[in-house]
Design a protein around this motif. Structure first.
Motif, short mmCIF file in Angstrom:
data_model
loop_
_atom_site.label_atom_id
_atom_site.label_comp_id
_atom_site.label_asym_id
_atom_site.label_seq_id
_atom_site.Cartn_x
_atom_site.Cartn_y
_atom_site.Cartn_z
N GLY A 44 22.09 53.94 29.67
CA GLY A 44 21.93 53.51 31.29
C GLY A 44 23.16 53.02 31.86
N GLU A 45 24.16 52.57 30.96
CA GLU A 45 25.26 51.70 31.75
C GLU A 45 26.24 52.66 32.21
OE1 GLU A 45 27.08 47.52 30.47
OE2 GLU A 45 27.12 48.83 28.97
N SER A 46 26.89 52.54 33.25
CA SER A 46 28.23 53.18 33.82
C SER A 46 29.25 52.51 33.20
CB SER A 46 28.12 52.94 35.32
OG SER A 46 28.92 51.59 35.42
N ILE A 47 30.40 53.45 32.87
CA ILE A 47 31.49 53.08 32.16
C ILE A 47 32.25 51.98 32.88
CG2 ILE A 47 33.88 53.98 31.84
CD1 ILE A 47 32.88 56.88 31.67
N PHE A 48 32.27 51.72 34.09
CA PHE A 48 32.78 50.64 34.80
C PHE A 48 32.06 49.47 34.52
CE2 PHE A 48 33.44 47.67 38.45
CZ PHE A 48 34.49 47.40 38.14
N ASN A 49 30.69 49.80 34.53
CA ASN A 49 29.94 48.42 34.36
C ASN A 49 30.03 47.87 32.78
OD1 ASN A 49 28.97 47.82 37.01
ND2 ASN A 49 27.14 48.89 36.52
N ALA A 50 30.25 49.07 31.88
CA ALA A 50 30.36 48.45 30.58
C ALA A 50 31.69 47.95 30.34
CB ALA A 50 30.29 49.70 29.81
N LEU A 51 32.77 48.51 31.10
CA LEU A 51 34.12 48.02 31.01
C LEU A 51 34.12 46.48 31.49
CD1 LEU A 51 36.90 49.02 30.06
CD2 LEU A 51 37.17 49.69 32.34
N LYS A 52 33.64 46.31 32.51
CA LYS A 52 33.45 44.96 33.10
C LYS A 52 32.82 43.83 32.28
CE LYS A 52 32.17 42.77 37.75
NZ LYS A 52 31.75 43.17 39.01
N ARG A 53 31.74 44.04 31.73
CA ARG A 53 31.00 43.36 30.77
C ARG A 53 31.75 43.02 29.72
NH1 ARG A 53 28.53 44.72 26.48
NH2 ARG A 53 28.17 46.80 27.06
N GLU A 54 32.13 44.02 29.09
CA GLU A 54 32.95 43.88 27.57
C GLU A 54 34.07 43.18 27.92
OE1 GLU A 54 32.44 44.75 24.47
OE2 GLU A 54 30.70 45.75 24.68
N LEU A 55 34.79 43.28 28.83
CA LEU A 55 36.22 42.79 29.13
C LEU A 55 35.96 41.24 29.39
CD1 LEU A 55 38.53 45.44 31.03
CD2 LEU A 55 38.46 44.83 28.40
N HIS A 56 34.96 41.14 30.08
CA HIS A 56 34.56 39.51 30.30
C HIS A 56 34.30 38.84 29.11
CE1 HIS A 56 33.24 35.96 32.68
NE2 HIS A 56 32.23 35.91 32.01
N GLU A 57 33.41 39.34 28.24
CA GLU A 57 33.00 38.93 27.09
C GLU A 57 34.28 38.67 25.96
OE1 GLU A 57 30.05 41.35 25.48
OE2 GLU A 57 28.54 41.02 27.14
N GLU A 58 34.97 39.85 25.97
CA GLU A 58 36.05 39.69 25.01
C GLU A 58 37.19 39.10 25.23
OE1 GLU A 58 37.93 43.56 22.75
OE2 GLU A 58 35.79 43.75 23.26
N ILE A 59 37.91 39.32 26.77
CA ILE A 59 38.99 38.70 26.97
C ILE A 59 39.03 37.73 28.19
CG2 ILE A 59 40.37 40.49 25.63
CD1 ILE A 59 41.10 41.56 28.40
N GLY A 60 37.86 37.72 28.62
CA GLY A 60 37.86 36.50 29.57
C GLY A 60 38.41 36.83 31.22
N ILE A 61 38.54 38.18 31.47
CA ILE A 61 38.83 38.49 32.85
C ILE A 61 37.63 39.28 33.62
CG2 ILE A 61 41.07 38.74 32.16
CD1 ILE A 61 40.91 41.71 32.27
N ASN A 62 37.61 38.90 34.98
CA ASN A 62 36.76 39.69 35.80
C ASN A 62 37.59 40.67 36.46
OD1 ASN A 62 34.45 38.00 35.55
ND2 ASN A 62 35.78 36.49 36.60
#
Length: 132
Positions: A44-62
């Protein structure tokens, strides 16, 4: 038996003429190889929302926006992945290995000096074509 396809949001983080890459932990699938950061898209997650969540968790960017580069499917013997690859150049924060993983900013013409999973060959080709 049909293999499950794992949908993955992948970010090609670009600043000037450099891209941010991370090294996968040795105990992960394709461990020890370099990758463009990202991760599994939840139900149910959009590609953009997944990207936003993963990049924040993994590499600390927004991230504020992204643009699609390509979508590729790759069948490893043990897993099938569908990579939804987006260019990200509109972000805040300093990209770093938030999970302790080795990382580097690499010039586009130096990507061939790093070992990536086989599925990433098409990504690297598309990047080189886009930014030649």
């Amino acid at each position: 038996m049909t293999k499950v396809i794992v949908n993955v949001a992948v970010g090609v983080i670009k600043k000037n003429n450099a891209l941010f890459i991370c090294k996968r932990a040795d105990d992960q699938h394709q461990g020890g190889l370099w990758e463009f950061p990202g991760g599994k898209i939840e139900a149910g997650e959009s590609i953009f929302n997944a990207l936003k969540r993963e990049l924040h968790e993994e590499i600390g960017i927004n991230i504020f926006s992204s643009s699609k580069l390509l979508t590729i499917e790759h069948d490893y013997d043990d897993k099938c992945v569908k990579l939804h690859v987006h260019i990200v150049s509109n972000f805040s924060g300093q990209a770093h290995g938030a999970e302790g993983q080795p990382n580097a900013w690499v010039a586009i013409d130096e990507l061939d000096n790093y070992a990536f999973p086989a599925a990433n060959a098409a990504i690297i080709s598309a990047i080189k074509e886009k930014y030649k």
